[in-house]
Design a protein around this motif. Structure first.
Motif, PDB file in Angstrom:
ATOM      1  N   GLY A 114     -11.136   9.893 -11.014  1.00  0.00           N
ATOM      2  CA  GLY A 114     -10.938  10.409  -9.661  1.00  0.00           C
ATOM      3  C   GLY A 114     -12.148  10.292  -8.760  1.00  0.00           C
ATOM      4  N   ASP A 115     -13.141   9.460  -9.140  1.00  0.00           N
ATOM      5  CA  ASP A 115     -14.363   9.305  -8.338  1.00  0.00           C
ATOM      6  C   ASP A 115     -14.238   8.066  -7.451  1.00  0.00           C
ATOM      7  OD1 ASP A 115     -16.858   9.080  -7.254  1.00  0.00           O
ATOM      8  OD2 ASP A 115     -17.947   9.292  -9.134  1.00  0.00           O
ATOM      9  N   PRO A 116     -14.099   8.236  -6.124  1.00  0.00           N
ATOM     10  CA  PRO A 116     -13.962   7.079  -5.227  1.00  0.00           C
ATOM     11  C   PRO A 116     -15.131   6.096  -5.317  1.00  0.00           C
ATOM     12  CG  PRO A 116     -13.360   9.102  -4.093  1.00  0.00           C
ATOM     13  CD  PRO A 116     -13.952   9.507  -5.409  1.00  0.00           C
ATOM     14  N   LEU A 117     -16.333   6.598  -5.572  1.00  0.00           N
ATOM     15  CA  LEU A 117     -17.497   5.717  -5.679  1.00  0.00           C
ATOM     16  C   LEU A 117     -17.315   4.721  -6.823  1.00  0.00           C
ATOM     17  CD1 LEU A 117     -20.366   4.797  -5.067  1.00  0.00           C
ATOM     18  CD2 LEU A 117     -21.219   6.721  -6.415  1.00  0.00           C
ATOM     19  N   LYS A 118     -16.873   5.202  -7.978  1.00  0.00           N
ATOM     20  CA  LYS A 118     -16.661   4.320  -9.118  1.00  0.00           C
ATOM     21  C   LYS A 118     -15.509   3.348  -8.857  1.00  0.00           C
ATOM     22  CE  LYS A 118     -18.381   7.594 -12.589  1.00  0.00           C
ATOM     23  NZ  LYS A 118     -18.030   8.396 -13.783  1.00  0.00           N
ATOM     24  N   VAL A 119     -14.528   3.812  -8.104  1.00  0.00           N
ATOM     25  CA  VAL A 119     -13.387   2.948  -7.791  1.00  0.00           C
ATOM     26  C   VAL A 119     -13.829   1.746  -6.967  1.00  0.00           C
ATOM     27  CG1 VAL A 119     -11.201   2.800  -6.543  1.00  0.00           C
ATOM     28  CG2 VAL A 119     -11.710   4.820  -7.903  1.00  0.00           C
ATOM     29  N   VAL A 120     -14.650   1.978  -5.946  1.00  0.00           N
ATOM     30  CA  VAL A 120     -15.082   0.882  -5.068  1.00  0.00           C
ATOM     31  C   VAL A 120     -15.992  -0.087  -5.818  1.00  0.00           C
ATOM     32  CG1 VAL A 120     -16.163   0.283  -2.885  1.00  0.00           C
ATOM     33  CG2 VAL A 120     -14.866   2.407  -3.068  1.00  0.00           C
ATOM     34  N   ILE A 121     -16.905   0.450  -6.631  1.00  0.00           N
ATOM     35  CA  ILE A 121     -17.763  -0.428  -7.424  1.00  0.00           C
ATOM     36  C   ILE A 121     -16.908  -1.229  -8.415  1.00  0.00           C
ATOM     37  CG2 ILE A 121     -19.590  -0.487  -9.173  1.00  0.00           C
ATOM     38  CD1 ILE A 121     -20.878   1.878  -7.743  1.00  0.00           C
ATOM     39  N   LEU A 148      -5.536   8.124  -4.708  1.00  0.00           N
ATOM     40  CA  LEU A 148      -6.720   8.917  -4.386  1.00  0.00           C
ATOM     41  C   LEU A 148      -6.858   9.182  -2.890  1.00  0.00           C
ATOM     42  CD1 LEU A 148      -9.357   7.282  -6.776  1.00  0.00           C
ATOM     43  CD2 LEU A 148      -8.029   9.364  -7.135  1.00  0.00           C
ATOM     44  N   GLY A 149      -5.989   8.564  -2.069  1.00  0.00           N
ATOM     45  CA  GLY A 149      -6.067   8.742  -0.622  1.00  0.00           C
ATOM     46  C   GLY A 149      -7.205   7.984   0.017  1.00  0.00           C
ATOM     47  N   MET A 150      -7.642   6.885  -0.616  1.00  0.00           N
ATOM     48  CA  MET A 150      -8.775   6.105  -0.119  1.00  0.00           C
ATOM     49  C   MET A 150      -8.338   5.109   0.957  1.00  0.00           C
ATOM     50  SD  MET A 150     -10.724   5.396  -3.750  1.00  0.00           S
ATOM     51  CE  MET A 150     -11.979   4.367  -2.963  1.00  0.00           C
ATOM     52  N   ASN A 151      -9.289   4.688   1.777  1.00  0.00           N
ATOM     53  CA  ASN A 151      -9.040   3.742   2.857  1.00  0.00           C
ATOM     54  C   ASN A 151      -8.800   2.350   2.267  1.00  0.00           C
ATOM     55  OD1 ASN A 151      -8.979   2.179   5.134  1.00  0.00           O
ATOM     56  ND2 ASN A 151     -10.981   2.791   5.908  1.00  0.00           N
ATOM     57  N   PRO A 152      -7.602   1.767   2.440  1.00  0.00           N
ATOM     58  CA  PRO A 152      -7.338   0.438   1.870  1.00  0.00           C
ATOM     59  C   PRO A 152      -8.192  -0.664   2.486  1.00  0.00           C
ATOM     60  CG  PRO A 152      -5.546   1.129   3.316  1.00  0.00           C
ATOM     61  CD  PRO A 152      -6.431   2.319   3.147  1.00  0.00           C
ATOM     62  N   LEU A 153      -8.783  -0.419   3.663  1.00  0.00           N
ATOM     63  CA  LEU A 153      -9.677  -1.418   4.259  1.00  0.00           C
ATOM     64  C   LEU A 153     -10.905  -1.651   3.380  1.00  0.00           C
ATOM     65  CD1 LEU A 153      -9.555  -0.427   8.037  1.00  0.00           C
ATOM     66  CD2 LEU A 153      -8.652  -2.515   7.017  1.00  0.00           C
ATOM     67  N   GLY A 180      -1.844  -8.651   3.950  1.00  0.00           N
ATOM     68  CA  GLY A 180      -0.419  -8.380   3.810  1.00  0.00           C
ATOM     69  C   GLY A 180      -0.112  -7.540   2.577  1.00  0.00           C
ATOM     70  N   MET A 181      -0.736  -7.890   1.461  1.00  0.00           N
ATOM     71  CA  MET A 181      -0.498  -7.137   0.232  1.00  0.00           C
ATOM     72  C   MET A 181      -1.030  -5.707   0.334  1.00  0.00           C
ATOM     73  SD  MET A 181      -1.149  -9.718  -2.960  1.00  0.00           S
ATOM     74  CE  MET A 181      -0.673  -8.404  -4.090  1.00  0.00           C
ATOM     75  N   ALA A 182      -2.193  -5.555   1.000  1.00  0.00           N
ATOM     76  CA  ALA A 182      -2.791  -4.222   1.142  1.00  0.00           C
ATOM     77  C   ALA A 182      -2.164  -3.438   2.290  1.00  0.00           C
ATOM     78  CB  ALA A 182      -4.295  -4.347   1.352  1.00  0.00           C
ATOM     79  N   ASN A 183      -1.312  -4.121   3.070  1.00  0.00           N
ATOM     80  CA  ASN A 183      -0.615  -3.485   4.200  1.00  0.00           C
ATOM     81  C   ASN A 183      -1.587  -2.891   5.212  1.00  0.00           C
ATOM     82  OD1 ASN A 183       1.701  -2.766   5.637  1.00  0.00           O
ATOM     83  ND2 ASN A 183       1.823  -0.748   4.670  1.00  0.00           N
ATOM     84  N   VAL A 184      -2.607  -3.699   5.579  1.00  0.00           N
ATOM     85  CA  VAL A 184      -3.561  -3.279   6.606  1.00  0.00           C
ATOM     86  C   VAL A 184      -3.465  -4.247   7.786  1.00  0.00           C
ATOM     87  CG1 VAL A 184      -5.137  -2.257   4.924  1.00  0.00           C
ATOM     88  CG2 VAL A 184      -5.490  -4.626   5.649  1.00  0.00           C
ATOM     89  N   ASP A 185      -3.898  -3.785   8.956  1.00  0.00           N
ATOM     90  CA  ASP A 185      -3.862  -4.615  10.151  1.00  0.00           C
ATOM     91  C   ASP A 185      -4.954  -5.675  10.081  1.00  0.00           C
ATOM     92  OD1 ASP A 185      -2.979  -5.011  13.070  1.00  0.00           O
ATOM     93  OD2 ASP A 185      -5.156  -4.735  13.260  1.00  0.00           O
TER      94      ASP A 185
END
Length: 433
Positions: A92-99, A132-137, A397-402
């Protein structure tokens, strides 16, 4: 005048999509047509558009079946164990997720293909970001930055083209690029750390029930609801996916053919029932239509850009403004100009059209062509952002971001990657100063 028209067209295009005044799909179609008419090329629009469409047709077909194939793998639950493993590590640690995103994308990018990199990375990690509610960007940014660096491998498109266009030895070009790539990846990891730290401060380290029983209950619930999960076929699906990636790297068959065959096999084995097949295809119809439409729209853009010779004149005009007294700095100039040039141009016209001209001009000032080859690939993190690249549209498209939001988010970080790599190139002597 044609070069000026080209620069105005690119400026208008970027402005429209970044400010969200027009979607990327419409901008790729409308902007080049309007500027072609303004430039007096109206009567040649038909052939130019058809040439552009025929050029991207294999890519569009490949991406359509690639999205369907990996969509089937996701529905069947192939990536569920990977997500579970990552969840158990990051806790559940966003920092580890991004790395972890940076590491996974760089490892997958070893095959040199952006499409495979994005599909696997996003397929595996997007559910985690959502949970986790993280920013897909952040997912699209870090994945693209990692691919931009790893794409400099000798079997990747840019380096292979530079070596081929200038008839150089692969080792002479690539070996000095290794410390540059290491520097670039360190910057990517640093960026991932900063973005992950920011998300951790925003969300905190979330307490999620990571027990295997909980995940199995979630999977059972999803299976009952959708009837799409195929846990008993996970080893078959893994074997097919690994075989697909290996054959992609080895180039056994053209990419479209490989994905068509893999898609047919996966659909037939996982979902032999015709009604279920219809549901599977319908569930992925939206993403397939959007991605493929963007690919063919980019074909219209590149077809007009090439057919009007805007791309040639833009490159020549940039080269012509370099003062003669700066001739000895041609390698550094090539590295810097590769950022905008590779953004507005596809790899083929840049490496087979522009780079030989630059190398020939630089040779008159005593600059070795091998330095020009190395310098020409240092703009790849910016090139990866280009709207002319099919995999870029696949990623967003896959991440559904603009698309415009992604461009604004990644720009400074991708630019930082290029700056770091250029500095390392100068310090190691890969390019002279």
């Amino acid at each position: 005048m044609i070069a000026l028209l080209g620069f105005l067209m690119m400026t208008c295009f970027i402005f429209l999509i970044v400010t969200r005044r027009m979607s990327a799909l419409l901008a790729l179609i409308v902007v080049p047509i309007v500027f072609a008419i303004i430039g007096g090329f109206g009567k040649d629009l038909g052939p130019m558009i058809l040439d552009g469409l025929s050029g991207v047709a294999p890519t569009g077909i490949m991406l359509m079946f690639a999205v369907l194939y990996f969509g089937i793998m996701i529905d069947a639950g192939l990536f569920d164990p990977l997500v579970l493993k990552i969840l158990s590590i990051v806790k559940g640690d966003p920092l580890k997720v991004v790395i972890g995103t940076a590491v996974l994308a760089s490892l997958v990018a070893l095959d040199g293909d952006g499409t495979t990199t994005y599909i696997i990375t996003v397929s595996a990690l997007l559910p985690l970001y959502k949970r986790l509610g993280m920013n897909p960007l952040i997912l699209t940014c870090v994945s693209m930055m990692a691919f931009g660096v790893m794409n400099m491998l000798p079997w990747g498109g840019p380096t292979a083209r530079a070596i081929s266009a200038l008839k150089l030895d692969a080792n002479d070009v690539f070996l000095p690029l290794v410390p540059i790539m290491i520097g670039g990846m360190l910057w990517v990891l640093f960026t991932a750390y900063l973005l992950g730290k920011k998300e951790r401060n925003r969300l905190g380290i979330l307490q999620i029930d990571m027990s295997k029983e909980f995940m199995e209950q979630q999977e059972i619930a999803a299976t009952v609801e959708s009837d799409f999960k195929r846990p008993h076929l996970i080893w078959f699906n893994l074997l097919v996916t690994v075989s697909l990636i290996i054959t992609l790297v080895l180039g056994v068959l053209p990419l479209p053919a490989l994905f068509i065959l893999a898609f047919a096999l996966a659909l037939m084995v996982n979902y032999p029932n015709l009604e279920v097949q219809k549901k599977i295809l319908s569930s992925h119809a939206d993403s397939v239509v959007i991605v493929v439409a963007l690919i063919f729209a980019s074909g219209i853009f590149t077809g007009i850009l090439s057919g009007t010779h805007m791309v040639d004149e833009m490159a020549n005009s940039l080269i012509s403004i370099i003062p003669e007294e700066l001739g000895s700095y041609f390698a550094l100039i090539t590295a810097i100009t590769s950022l905008p040039l590779t953004y507005v141009m596809a790899n083929d016209p840049y490496y087979f059209g522009v780079v030989p001209i630059i190398a020939q001009t630089a040779a008159a000032y005593g600059v070795d062509p091998v330095e020009i080859a190395r310098a020409s690939v240092l703009g790849q993190p910016i090139h990866a952002m280009s709207p002319l690249i099919a995999s870029t549209h696949l990623l967003v498209g896959m991440a559904n971001v603009d698309f415009g939001a992604h461009q604004k988010f990644i720009l400074k970080w991708a630019l930082g990657t290029c700056v770091v790599m250029i500095l390392v190139a100068l310090l190691t002597g890969a390019i002279s100063f």
